[in-house]
Design an enzyme around this catalytic site. Structure first.
Site, short mmCIF file in Angstrom:
data_model
loop_
_atom_site.label_atom_id
_atom_site.label_comp_id
_atom_site.label_asym_id
_atom_site.label_seq_id
_atom_site.Cartn_x
_atom_site.Cartn_y
_atom_site.Cartn_z
N LYS A 146 0.73 -1.06 -0.02
CA LYS A 146 -0.14 0.02 0.00
C LYS A 146 1.07 1.32 -0.10
CE LYS A 146 -4.34 -1.72 1.69
NZ LYS A 146 -5.39 -1.57 2.87
N LYS A 158 -5.21 -10.66 -6.77
CA LYS A 158 -6.48 -10.55 -5.70
C LYS A 158 -7.23 -9.63 -6.37
CE LYS A 158 -6.67 -8.16 -2.17
NZ LYS A 158 -6.61 -7.57 -0.74
N LYS A 212 -11.07 -3.91 -4.12
CA LYS A 212 -12.10 -2.95 -4.35
C LYS A 212 -11.34 -1.59 -4.66
CE LYS A 212 -12.29 -2.25 0.68
NZ LYS A 212 -13.07 -2.87 1.80
P1 TYM Z 1 -10.84 -5.20 4.13
O1 TYM Z 1 -11.81 -4.13 4.10
O2 TYM Z 1 -9.60 -4.96 3.00
O3 TYM Z 1 -11.63 -6.64 3.48
C1 TYM Z 1 -12.63 -7.09 4.16
C2 TYM Z 1 -12.65 -8.62 4.21
O4 TYM Z 1 -12.55 -9.14 2.78
C3 TYM Z 1 -11.58 -10.09 2.61
N1 TYM Z 1 -11.32 -10.13 1.12
C4 TYM Z 1 -10.95 -11.14 0.32
N2 TYM Z 1 -11.34 -12.47 0.46
C5 TYM Z 1 -11.28 -13.00 -0.55
N3 TYM Z 1 -10.77 -12.62 -1.73
C6 TYM Z 1 -10.56 -11.41 -2.24
N4 TYM Z 1 -10.26 -10.94 -3.26
C7 TYM Z 1 -10.90 -10.34 -0.97
N5 TYM Z 1 -10.59 -9.31 -0.80
C8 TYM Z 1 -10.75 -8.86 0.39
C9 TYM Z 1 -10.52 -9.63 3.54
O5 TYM Z 1 -9.49 -10.71 3.88
C10 TYM Z 1 -11.48 -8.91 4.60
O6 TYM Z 1 -11.52 -10.50 5.42
N6 TYM Z 1 -7.68 -5.23 7.71
C11 TYM Z 1 -8.89 -5.58 7.36
C12 TYM Z 1 -10.06 -4.88 8.21
C13 TYM Z 1 -10.00 -5.29 9.52
C14 TYM Z 1 -10.20 -6.77 10.16
C15 TYM Z 1 -10.13 -6.39 11.58
C16 TYM Z 1 -10.58 -7.86 9.68
C17 TYM Z 1 -9.54 -4.24 10.67
N7 TYM Z 1 -9.55 -4.96 11.80
C18 TYM Z 1 -10.34 -7.29 12.74
C19 TYM Z 1 -10.53 -8.69 10.79
C20 TYM Z 1 -10.50 -8.39 12.16
C21 TYM Z 1 -9.25 -5.34 5.79
O7 TYM Z 1 -8.62 -4.03 5.31
O8 TYM Z 1 -10.32 -5.76 5.17
#
Ligand code: TYM
Length: 327
Positions: free
Chosen positions: A111, A192, A195
């Site tokens: 990032k 991957k 979004k």
């Molecule tokens: P974020 O917002 O990027 O994504 C949310 C969730 O979606 C999953 N994900 C995917 N899974 C499969 N294939 C993909 N292409 C894909 N893109 C996204 C992510 O793995 C995630 O589970 N850091 C985290 C948010 C967070 C969090 C937490 C998660 C903050 N605190 C505590 C769990 C526990 C994030 O940026 O997710």
């Protein structure tokens, strides 16, 4: 008792990667465990956000959780900044973590790469995530594969803290699906689905209309063979479509491979469009029905209250362990 915690950032339109990798699991797990699902707005501000957009998106994610089947009577659905303890424990844990640990985080490297200036919060982001999880004594954290390293860091921080100050935190386990842990980009299936990727054709948003995603699926990059087989290394495109299909259909990949034996990619893609039209339209319809800000607020207020009760207890335990005076 199992306790599940997970979060999604209100940045960008959620994709079917977010849905299949995370939110779909949230719905299943709410029936088996105590569950808390958070909209992590404090994480979103680690990169610049437009205030009006952020406000709108945070509510939209709550609405999407519910539209996808998260039931506020079963799970606690809340916005991270509504519970101050996330920031508080985040700071405390910054004082219990090492820069060397953060330097190893691949997501930060990705990032921040090529950026002229990066906020400190983007660097310490994984520690706030550790705070999210540890605040609620979560035993399981359903996420996609890209979050695995952050959960490993959370475990390291918690184990070290327990070793130094006595048993304080529950050590969480990542819950990552065998299929769907990493939904790949449609235009470049070795990457991957994200979004925030530049190319709109790489992803499908949960709220996207069938006429739009149909084109993306029909054009999804595959390979020059015409054999439907699951082989992520040599046939990443078709393997990705099989994964997406299997998760939407709740059918195994083996079953699908058998069903499409001897058929071309076109048929599989056409059927997938139909299936997704069905599944996503149902979510989109519920999403529209849930467009009631007052009702949503009611849920958020009650949930934040519940979350706060647990979070306060944990912070008090941490303060006592570390010697921070409480009155
Ligand atoms: P974020 O917002 O990027 O994504 C949310 C969730 O979606 C999953 N994900 C995917 N899974 C499969 N294939 C993909 N292409 C894909 N893109 C996204 C992510 O793995 C995630 O589970 N850091 C985290 C948010 C967070 C969090 C937490 C998660 C903050 N605190 C505590 C769990 C526990 C994030 O940026 O997710």
């Amino acid at each position: 008792m199992r306790r599940v915690f997970s979060g999604v950032q209100p940045s960008g339109n959620l994709t079917i990667g977010n849905y299949l990798g995370a939110i779909k699991q949230f719905v299943e797990l709410q029936n088996e465990a105590e569950a808390l699902y958070c909209v992590v707005d404090l994480h979103a501000i680690t990169v610049p956000q437009d205030p009006a957009e952020l406000r709108k998106r945070s509510r939209e994610i709550v609405q999407l959780y519910l539209a996808s089947g998260v039931d506020p009577n079963k799970a606690t659905v809340f916005i991270q900044s509504h519970v101050k303890e996330h920031a508080e424990l985040g700071w405390i844990l910054q004082c219990a973590s090492y820069m060397g640990e953060l330097n190893r985080m691949t997501q930060f490297k990705d990032k921040s790469e090529g950026k002229q200036s990066v906020h400190v919060g983007l660097y310490t982001y994984p520690i706030l995530m550790a705070a999210d999880i540890l605040l609620y004594d979560a035993t399981h954290v359903p996420v996609g594969d890209d979050q695995k390293q952050h959960i490993e860091l959370t475990r390291d921080i918690a184990e070290r803290f327990n070793g130094r100050f006595g048993e304080t935190f529950v050590i969480p386990e990542p819950q990552i699906q065998k299929f769907g842990a990493r939904i790949m980009a449609l235009d470049e299936p070795t990457k991957k689905m994200s979004k925030s990727a530049e190319n709109e054709n790489s992803r499908i948003a949960i709220l996207e209309q069938p006429s739009v995603f149909k084109k993306k699926i029909m054009r999804a990059v595959t390979d020059t063979e015409n054999e439907i087989r699951f082989d992520e290394e040599n046939k990443p495109g078709i393997s990705n479509l099989l994964t997406i299909y299997s998760l939407f259909a709740n059918a195994s990949v083996e079953e699908l491979v058998a069903r499409y034996q001897g058929q071309g990619y076109g048929n599989l893609k056409k059927d997938l469009v139909e299936l997704m039209t069905d599944k996503l339209s149902a979510i989109q319809k519920r999403y529209e029905e849930l467009n009631d800000p007052a009702e949503l607020d009611k849920i958020l207020v009650a949930s934040a209250e519940k979350a706060r009760t647990i979070a306060e207890r944990t912070v008090n335990r941490v303060k006592d362990a570390m010697g921070l005076v409480r009155l």
